[in-house]
Design an enzyme around this catalytic site. Structure first.
Site, mmCIF file in Angstrom:
data_model
loop_
_atom_site.group_PDB
_atom_site.id
_atom_site.type_symbol
_atom_site.label_atom_id
_atom_site.label_comp_id
_atom_site.label_asym_id
_atom_site.label_seq_id
_atom_site.Cartn_x
_atom_site.Cartn_y
_atom_site.Cartn_z
ATOM 1 N N GLU A 93 1.169 -0.713 -0.172
ATOM 2 C CA GLU A 93 -0.152 -0.023 0.037
ATOM 3 C C GLU A 93 1.250 1.042 0.288
ATOM 4 O OE1 GLU A 93 -2.622 -0.757 3.211
ATOM 5 O OE2 GLU A 93 -3.017 -1.645 2.060
ATOM 6 N N CYS A 114 2.795 8.316 1.252
ATOM 7 C CA CYS A 114 3.149 6.984 2.535
ATOM 8 C C CYS A 114 3.980 6.203 1.765
ATOM 9 C CB CYS A 114 2.736 7.301 3.869
ATOM 10 S SG CYS A 114 2.547 6.092 4.873
ATOM 11 N N CYS A 121 5.422 -7.575 7.391
ATOM 12 C CA CYS A 121 6.542 -6.493 8.666
ATOM 13 C C CYS A 121 7.481 -7.709 9.965
ATOM 14 C CB CYS A 121 5.882 -5.252 9.383
ATOM 15 S SG CYS A 121 7.324 -4.494 10.674
ATOM 16 N N CYS A 125 4.896 -4.722 15.593
ATOM 17 C CA CYS A 125 3.352 -3.540 16.676
ATOM 18 C C CYS A 125 2.041 -3.457 16.774
ATOM 19 C CB CYS A 125 4.162 -2.098 15.710
ATOM 20 S SG CYS A 125 5.320 -2.061 15.085
ATOM 21 N N CYS A 128 -0.673 -2.151 14.347
ATOM 22 C CA CYS A 128 -0.866 -1.815 12.316
ATOM 23 C C CYS A 128 -1.309 -4.029 12.126
ATOM 24 C CB CYS A 128 1.130 -1.803 12.753
ATOM 25 S SG CYS A 128 1.354 -1.946 10.584
ATOM 26 N N CYS A 342 -2.007 1.511 9.120
ATOM 27 C CA CYS A 342 -0.976 0.744 7.384
ATOM 28 C C CYS A 342 -1.298 -0.536 6.799
ATOM 29 C CB CYS A 342 0.495 0.576 8.035
ATOM 30 S SG CYS A 342 0.680 2.394 8.037
#
Length: 354
Positions: A93, A114, A121, A125, A128, A342
């Protein structure tokens, strides 16, 4: 993915070296860079001032594939989120953010993108969506820069501000990120000034120090989200490896090398990190490294139980910072209605297609 390099992953120096090896004159490198970054062709065959034999050689050695826009949410005058499909079928994205009149004035031409740096990932986190499917792979320099080209094509205007805080941890893909930054800032490339680039990290201390030693005057933002180890570790697993004190030691090192002010990103999550005592501690930490603070009320992620605090509570948190002399902004609404957290579009697309 195929092992063949993408032409848009090559720097000007790499072109020069490659063309010397092919026995080509140096000016061919400049011609190809012009086709790639100024004329923005989508195929090698479109490079009409190159000999046919050279075009055939290039097609044997390189590719010029690009991601495609699968979905775009939002409108021209608001934040727009783009879901891109990569050559291997994976999704990433990027987000187009027009200037806020309150911050930059009604006539500002500031257009921020962005940018993602990884598929998924590994840092998980807790707020997220990017990490919910785990880490798949790093993006190549060509895939990073392609997001800018596609966003500009959609917007019909130039992107002049970049933030590397989309999907993934940028500093975990540092070699490809630095190469992409060379392509982005180069006069032969996209020619966006380094001071208009911000890298956001969850706090990879060795890479922060390495980036501090890089000659480009890039800006740095820290996904902090907790002013103490006790609170931050609830949200940021990376804090168990590099705690708050070690992180801020690295930020002091950054300040010794760079001129730009640091930014501390702080997502406000109801009942988790929004206690006003955290605001007081955050104010002291920010003052010690001369940092700005960007407060962002939590964007709901499907499957996660957390909530955003009330607007009044968010303002009270901000006011403690401001009253302590900290430059603090509160972003109440930028994309909350378009799955702004995200990785949400990618999460929905990949889980629905499995």
């Amino acid at each position: 993915m195929a092992d063949i390099p993408n032409l848009r992953s090559l720097t000007a120096d790499e072109f020069t070296t490659s063309f010397q090896a092919l026995g080509q004159p140096a000016y061919r490198s400049a011609q190809i860079l012009d086709w790639l970054w100024k004329k923005r062709v989508s195929s090698i065959d479109e490079m009409s001032n190159l000999p046919v034999s050279l075009r055939e050689t290039l097609k044997e050695k390189y590719e010029l594939s690009a991601p495609t826009i699968v979905r775009a949410q939002g409108s021209k005058d608001t934040t727009r989120k783009l879901l891109l499909k990569l050559k291997d079928g994976r999704f990433v994205e990027c987000v187009l953010i027009p200037a806020s009149p309150a911050l930059y004035g009604e006539q500002s031409d500031r257009l921020t993108l962005c940018v993602s740096s990884q598929v998924g990932c590994a840092f998980a986190c807790k707020f997220c969506a990017s990490g919910l499917l785990g880490f798949t792979r790093n993006l190549t320099p060509g895939e990073i820069t392609a997001q800018i080209l596609l966003a500009e094509e959609l917007a019909g205007t130039r992107v002049n501000n970049l933030v590397f805080m989309g999907m993934g941890e940028p500093l975990a893909n540092l070699p490809n990120l630095l190469k992409a930054i060379e392509l982005i800032t180069s006069p032969e490339g996209l020619h966006i000034g380094a001071r208009h680039l911000t890298i956001s990290t969850s706090g990879l201390v060795p890479q922060i120090k390495k980036l501090a030693d890089h000659p480009r005057q890039i800006r740095l933002a820290i996904s902090l989200h907790g002013a103490t180890d006790e609170v931050r570790s609830k949200i940021m697993p990376v804090n168990d490896r590099w705690g708050v004190d070690e992180l801020f030691e690295a930020l002091r090192y950054w300040n010794s090398k760079k001129k730009q002010h640091l930014t501390l990103e702080y997502i406000l999550i109801k009942g988790i990190n929004d206690d006003l005592e955290q605001a007081r501690i955050l104010a002291k930490r920010a003052k010690a490294i001369r940092a700005k603070v960007n407060l962002i009320p939590y964007n709901t992620v499907e499957g996660l139980p957390w909530e955003r605090p009330s607007e009044d509570h968010c303002r009270a948190f901000r006011d403690i910072l401001k009253n302590s002399g900290i430059s603090a902004t509160l972003r109440l609404e930028k994309g909350h209605d378009i799955d702004a957290a995200c990785g949400q579009l990618r999460l929905r697309e990949e889980t629905n297609s499995e």
